[in-house]
Structure formats: C-alpha cells, structure tokens
Design a protein around this motif. Sequence first.
Motif, PDB file in Angstrom:
ATOM      1  N   TYR A  61       0.830  -1.200   0.000  1.00  9.14           N
ATOM      2  CA  TYR A  61       0.000   0.000   0.000  1.00  9.14           C
ATOM      3  C   TYR A  61       0.871   1.259   0.000  1.00  9.14           C
ATOM      4  CZ  TYR A  61      -3.042   3.616   2.001  1.00  9.14           C
ATOM      5  OH  TYR A  61      -3.710   4.780   2.251  1.00  9.14           O
ATOM      6  N   TYR A  62       1.907   1.279   0.826  1.00  7.28           N
ATOM      7  CA  TYR A  62       2.819   2.423   0.901  1.00  7.28           C
ATOM      8  C   TYR A  62       3.517   2.642  -0.439  1.00  7.28           C
ATOM      9  CZ  TYR A  62       6.766   5.339   2.310  1.00  7.28           C
ATOM     10  OH  TYR A  62       7.687   6.338   2.395  1.00  7.28           O
ATOM     11  N   ARG A  63       4.003   1.550  -1.046  1.00  7.20           N
ATOM     12  CA  ARG A  63       4.681   1.653  -2.346  1.00  7.20           C
ATOM     13  C   ARG A  63       3.749   2.230  -3.400  1.00  7.20           C
ATOM     14  NH1 ARG A  63       4.794  -0.733  -6.784  1.00  7.20           N
ATOM     15  NH2 ARG A  63       3.483  -2.473  -6.145  1.00  7.20           N
ATOM     16  N   GLU A  64       2.502   1.750  -3.436  1.00  7.07           N
ATOM     17  CA  GLU A  64       1.533   2.251  -4.418  1.00  7.07           C
ATOM     18  C   GLU A  64       1.260   3.737  -4.222  1.00  7.07           C
ATOM     19  OE1 GLU A  64      -1.873  -0.222  -3.843  1.00  7.07           O
ATOM     20  OE2 GLU A  64      -0.934  -1.974  -4.789  1.00  7.07           O
ATOM     21  N   ARG A  65       1.113   4.176  -2.978  1.00  5.67           N
ATOM     22  CA  ARG A  65       0.849   5.586  -2.682  1.00  5.67           C
ATOM     23  C   ARG A  65       2.014   6.463  -3.106  1.00  5.67           C
ATOM     24  NH1 ARG A  65      -2.936   7.261   1.243  1.00  5.67           N
ATOM     25  NH2 ARG A  65      -2.157   9.264   0.539  1.00  5.67           N
ATOM     26  N   GLN A  66       3.252   6.019  -2.833  1.00  5.19           N
ATOM     27  CA  GLN A  66       4.422   6.812  -3.205  1.00  5.19           C
ATOM     28  C   GLN A  66       4.576   6.890  -4.720  1.00  5.19           C
ATOM     29  OE1 GLN A  66       6.219   8.656  -1.021  1.00  5.19           O
ATOM     30  NE2 GLN A  66       4.651   7.945   0.387  1.00  5.19           N
ATOM     31  N   GLU A  67       4.320   5.792  -5.411  1.00  5.51           N
ATOM     32  CA  GLU A  67       4.422   5.808  -6.872  1.00  5.51           C
ATOM     33  C   GLU A  67       3.349   6.692  -7.482  1.00  5.51           C
ATOM     34  OE1 GLU A  67       4.423   1.690  -7.990  1.00  5.51           O
ATOM     35  OE2 GLU A  67       6.554   1.458  -7.524  1.00  5.51           O
ATOM     36  N   ALA A  68       2.164   6.756  -6.864  1.00  6.60           N
ATOM     37  CA  ALA A  68       1.095   7.633  -7.342  1.00  6.60           C
ATOM     38  C   ALA A  68       1.508   9.099  -7.201  1.00  6.60           C
ATOM     39  CB  ALA A  68      -0.194   7.368  -6.573  1.00  6.60           C
ATOM     40  N   LYS A  69       2.368   9.400  -6.226  1.00  7.70           N
ATOM     41  CA  LYS A  69       2.869  10.763  -6.025  1.00  7.70           C
ATOM     42  C   LYS A  69       4.082  11.055  -6.902  1.00  7.70           C
ATOM     43  CE  LYS A  69       1.562  10.873  -1.151  1.00  7.70           C
ATOM     44  NZ  LYS A  69       2.089  10.898   0.222  1.00  7.70           N
ATOM     45  N   GLY A  70       4.538  10.065  -7.670  1.00  9.68           N
ATOM     46  CA  GLY A  70       5.701  10.254  -8.529  1.00  9.68           C
ATOM     47  C   GLY A  70       7.021   9.974  -7.835  1.00  9.68           C
ATOM     48  N   ARG A  71       6.995   9.375  -6.673  1.00  8.36           N
ATOM     49  CA  ARG A  71       8.207   9.041  -5.928  1.00  8.36           C
ATOM     50  C   ARG A  71       8.514   7.563  -6.087  1.00  8.36           C
ATOM     51  NH1 ARG A  71       6.089  11.819  -0.453  1.00  8.36           N
ATOM     52  NH2 ARG A  71       6.068  13.967  -1.177  1.00  8.36           N
ATOM     53  N   SER A  72       9.751   7.206  -5.848  1.00 11.74           N
ATOM     54  CA  SER A  72      10.115   5.786  -5.911  1.00 11.74           C
ATOM     55  C   SER A  72      10.430   5.292  -4.504  1.00 11.74           C
ATOM     56  CB  SER A  72      11.339   5.577  -6.813  1.00 11.74           C
ATOM     57  OG  SER A  72      12.440   6.255  -6.284  1.00 11.74           O
ATOM     58  N   VAL A  73      10.203   4.026  -4.285  1.00 14.47           N
ATOM     59  CA  VAL A  73      10.460   3.402  -2.997  1.00 14.47           C
ATOM     60  C   VAL A  73      11.560   2.378  -3.195  1.00 14.47           C
ATOM     61  CG1 VAL A  73       9.472   2.018  -1.137  1.00 14.47           C
ATOM     62  CG2 VAL A  73       8.088   3.752  -2.254  1.00 14.47           C
ATOM     63  N   ARG A  74      12.575   2.432  -2.339  1.00 13.93           N
ATOM     64  CA  ARG A  74      13.701   1.514  -2.432  1.00 13.93           C
ATOM     65  C   ARG A  74      13.225   0.085  -2.152  1.00 13.93           C
ATOM     66  NH1 ARG A  74      17.661   0.749   1.942  1.00 13.93           N
ATOM     67  NH2 ARG A  74      16.510   2.427   2.897  1.00 13.93           N
ATOM     68  N   VAL A  75      13.680  -0.839  -2.958  1.00 10.38           N
ATOM     69  CA  VAL A  75      13.326  -2.246  -2.787  1.00 10.38           C
ATOM     70  C   VAL A  75      14.102  -2.804  -1.603  1.00 10.38           C
ATOM     71  CG1 VAL A  75      13.339  -4.519  -3.878  1.00 10.38           C
ATOM     72  CG2 VAL A  75      12.905  -2.479  -5.252  1.00 10.38           C
ATOM     73  N   ARG A  76      13.422  -3.512  -0.727  1.00  9.86           N
ATOM     74  CA  ARG A  76      14.083  -4.102   0.430  1.00  9.86           C
ATOM     75  C   ARG A  76      14.968  -5.260  -0.005  1.00  9.86           C
ATOM     76  NH1 ARG A  76      13.361  -2.425   4.974  1.00  9.86           N
ATOM     77  NH2 ARG A  76      12.592  -3.380   6.802  1.00  9.86           N
ATOM     78  N   VAL A  77      16.168  -5.279   0.526  1.00  7.66           N
ATOM     79  CA  VAL A  77      17.128  -6.330   0.199  1.00  7.66           C
ATOM     80  C   VAL A  77      17.487  -7.059   1.490  1.00  7.66           C
ATOM     81  CG1 VAL A  77      19.448  -6.775  -0.688  1.00  7.66           C
ATOM     82  CG2 VAL A  77      18.072  -4.950  -1.681  1.00  7.66           C
ATOM     83  N   ALA A  78      17.515  -8.380   1.426  1.00  6.96           N
ATOM     84  CA  ALA A  78      17.893  -9.159   2.610  1.00  6.96           C
ATOM     85  C   ALA A  78      19.371  -8.939   2.895  1.00  6.96           C
ATOM     86  CB  ALA A  78      17.619 -10.637   2.373  1.00  6.96           C
TER      87      ALA A  78
END
Length: 197
Positions: free
Chosen positions: A43-60
């Motif tokens: 949900y957070y990722r979708e909201r940030q992308e809708a605002k034109g921002r990118s979310v860093r992918v979590r890496v183990a």
Amino acid sequence: MSELEPMKRCSRCKRTLPYDDFGRNRTMRDGLQGYCRACFSEYYRERQEAKGRSVRVRVAVPRGHKRCPACAEVKPHAQWERNKTSSDGWASYCRSCRAERNRAAYFRRKYGLTEAERDDLVAGQMGVCPICLSSPAIHVDHDHATGKVRGVLCFSCNAALGQFKDRPEAMRRAISYVEGNVWKPKLVAPGVYLLPS
C-alpha cells in the motif's frame, strides 16, 4: 502456530495472521494496524508511486552487514564508519562512497567546482602543473582574497604560493634572489638599514 497465539484478520488481503505480522498503531482499538506488514508495504509503495516518488526495494542483509544506498552493495560492518546518532550505529554510506561524497562536497563548498570542472581544468593544462611544468596537477589553487580558482598545481608549487601568502612583491624578490640579483641592505645603526637605490 499455537492455537493460543493471538490472531488478527488483515482488512486488505483478508488472511488471519498472528499479531507479530502487524505493525503497531496506537489509534486502533487493539493497538495494531489494520493491514498486515506485507499489505502495508505494498500500500505504501503504491501511494508513493502515485505521487511520482520511488520506494527503495528491500534487500535481505545478513547479520553484521549493511547495504550502501550509493553503490547498492551489501558490505560487512568493517567497511563502515561508526555513527552514534544513527539508529543502527553505523554511517549511512560505506567508507568508499562516503569518501567520494565528501570529496565532491568539499570541491563544491570550498571552490564552487564540481569534480568534472576540476578535471576539465587539469585537461586544459595537459595534466601538468603550469608553474614547474613537470609534476602532475592535483591541487586546486585559488586567490585567497577573491576565492577565484586560478588553476590546478602540484603539491610543491601550491605550497610555495601559500608560503608567499599570494604577495607578488615577495615572489619578485624571490625571483631576483634565485637569479642572483640579490640586494643587501647596509646596517647604518642598530635597526636602521640603508637600502641600495
């Protein structure tokens, strides 16, 4: 999963999951978020992308390691500086990326130059110091009065100009001295010298 473990239903994916799979939210009656952690991340990722921002992918990341956001490499803690103010106790960037960022920030702050502009100055000088014409140009030289960058010198020539404190008259006297045209003041009385005309 034990039958006594408290469970909650995610309002997004409709799965019933243990409390540990939900984040905290004090405004809710049970103190947990309505979405499970996986759904909330999505949900957070979708909201940030809708605002034109990118979310860093979590890496183990294995224990004793950290991921550098600049080079995107996972490195052991030995390659990081300590930072007491951060949440994990380590700097945000690995040592090598931090050094690069600090060097670029230094040139911007001190001289108003980017590293590319400095490299262009060096290339314009054919990579050598314009004073001695023999050593590689690696130190940025600037006028201490105006702050204007004059060029890129070798260490020795840059240090020599610094010792002369950018005073042309002192440099001219040094040139005369080296060329053998030395004037010697004549002592007339204690502390009084007669200068040659």
